[in-house]
Design a protein around this motif. Structure first.
Motif, PDB file in Angstrom:
ATOM      1  N   LYS A   4      -0.670  -1.065 -10.404  1.00  0.00           N
ATOM      2  CA  LYS A   4      -0.897  -1.029  -8.964  1.00  0.00           C
ATOM      3  C   LYS A   4      -2.349  -0.632  -8.742  1.00  0.00           C
ATOM      4  O   LYS A   4      -2.833   0.340  -9.336  1.00  0.00           O
ATOM      5  N   LEU A   5      -3.076  -1.402  -7.920  1.00  0.00           N
ATOM      6  CA  LEU A   5      -4.476  -1.122  -7.634  1.00  0.00           C
ATOM      7  C   LEU A   5      -4.628  -0.590  -6.218  1.00  0.00           C
ATOM      8  O   LEU A   5      -4.028  -1.121  -5.276  1.00  0.00           O
ATOM      9  N   PHE A   6      -5.427   0.429  -6.080  1.00  0.00           N
ATOM     10  CA  PHE A   6      -5.792   0.977  -4.776  1.00  0.00           C
ATOM     11  C   PHE A   6      -7.301   0.830  -4.663  1.00  0.00           C
ATOM     12  O   PHE A   6      -8.044   1.391  -5.478  1.00  0.00           O
ATOM     13  N   CYS A   7      -7.760   0.070  -3.678  1.00  0.00           N
ATOM     14  CA  CYS A   7      -9.190  -0.194  -3.513  1.00  0.00           C
ATOM     15  C   CYS A   7      -9.596   0.177  -2.091  1.00  0.00           C
ATOM     16  O   CYS A   7      -8.999  -0.315  -1.129  1.00  0.00           O
ATOM     17  N   LEU A  23      -7.533   7.807   0.819  1.00  0.00           N
ATOM     18  CA  LEU A  23      -7.133   7.257  -0.482  1.00  0.00           C
ATOM     19  C   LEU A  23      -6.027   8.091  -1.110  1.00  0.00           C
ATOM     20  O   LEU A  23      -5.045   7.553  -1.631  1.00  0.00           O
ATOM     21  N   GLN A  24      -6.155   9.391  -1.039  1.00  0.00           N
ATOM     22  CA  GLN A  24      -5.130  10.281  -1.596  1.00  0.00           C
ATOM     23  C   GLN A  24      -3.795  10.065  -0.899  1.00  0.00           C
ATOM     24  O   GLN A  24      -2.745   9.982  -1.548  1.00  0.00           O
ATOM     25  N   ARG A  25      -3.808   9.945   0.425  1.00  0.00           N
ATOM     26  CA  ARG A  25      -2.570   9.718   1.178  1.00  0.00           C
ATOM     27  C   ARG A  25      -1.929   8.392   0.780  1.00  0.00           C
ATOM     28  O   ARG A  25      -0.718   8.298   0.611  1.00  0.00           O
ATOM     29  N   GLU A  26      -2.753   7.352   0.599  1.00  0.00           N
ATOM     30  CA  GLU A  26      -2.226   6.042   0.218  1.00  0.00           C
ATOM     31  C   GLU A  26      -1.525   6.098  -1.148  1.00  0.00           C
ATOM     32  O   GLU A  26      -0.427   5.565  -1.312  1.00  0.00           O
ATOM     33  N   VAL A  27      -2.157   6.732  -2.117  1.00  0.00           N
ATOM     34  CA  VAL A  27      -1.561   6.848  -3.460  1.00  0.00           C
ATOM     35  C   VAL A  27      -0.282   7.681  -3.399  1.00  0.00           C
ATOM     36  O   VAL A  27       0.757   7.289  -3.941  1.00  0.00           O
ATOM     37  N   ASN A  34       8.277   5.114  -4.352  1.00  0.00           N
ATOM     38  CA  ASN A  34       8.735   4.547  -5.625  1.00  0.00           C
ATOM     39  C   ASN A  34       9.090   5.658  -6.609  1.00  0.00           C
ATOM     40  O   ASN A  34       8.470   5.774  -7.672  1.00  0.00           O
ATOM     41  N   PRO A  35      10.113   6.466  -6.288  1.00  0.00           N
ATOM     42  CA  PRO A  35      10.421   7.620  -7.136  1.00  0.00           C
ATOM     43  C   PRO A  35      10.958   7.267  -8.523  1.00  0.00           C
ATOM     44  O   PRO A  35      10.944   8.112  -9.419  1.00  0.00           O
ATOM     45  N   GLY A  64       8.955   0.727 -14.905  1.00  0.00           N
ATOM     46  CA  GLY A  64      10.085   0.803 -14.003  1.00  0.00           C
ATOM     47  C   GLY A  64       9.897  -0.100 -12.803  1.00  0.00           C
ATOM     48  O   GLY A  64       8.840  -0.680 -12.598  1.00  0.00           O
ATOM     49  N   GLN A  65      10.945  -0.199 -12.051  1.00  0.00           N
ATOM     50  CA  GLN A  65      11.024  -0.980 -10.818  1.00  0.00           C
ATOM     51  C   GLN A  65      10.415  -2.319 -10.959  1.00  0.00           C
ATOM     52  O   GLN A  65       9.441  -2.784 -10.636  1.00  0.00           O
TER      53      GLN A  65
END
Length: 65
Positions: A4-7, A23-27, A34-35, A64-65
């Motif tokens: 998973k990429l966060f940009c 960014l921290q909130r998004e991650v 997705n526990p 997973g998932q």
């Protein structure tokens, strides 16, 4: 294994703390949604600086998932 990429790219007048919070909130929101995944590896890179907006990329490798 999946990735998973966060940009994110900041604006010219964005405070660094506000940019990091977004960014921290998004991650964290993605992880909370997705526990069942198991994070295997994380990498981060950034570019930009004085005359250019900061750009940050976070790569999360997971199972997973």
């Amino acid at each position: 294994m999946r990735c998973k990429l966060f940009c994110r790219k900041s604006g010219y007048f964005t405070r660094p703390e506000a940019f990091a919070d977004v960014l921290q909130r998004e991650v964290n929101d993605w992880l909370a949604a997705n526990p069942s995944i198991r994070v295997v590896h994380v990498l981060q890179s950034s570019s930009g600086g004085s005359l250019e907006p900061t750009s940050v990329n976070v790569s999360v490798w997971y199972e997973g998932q």
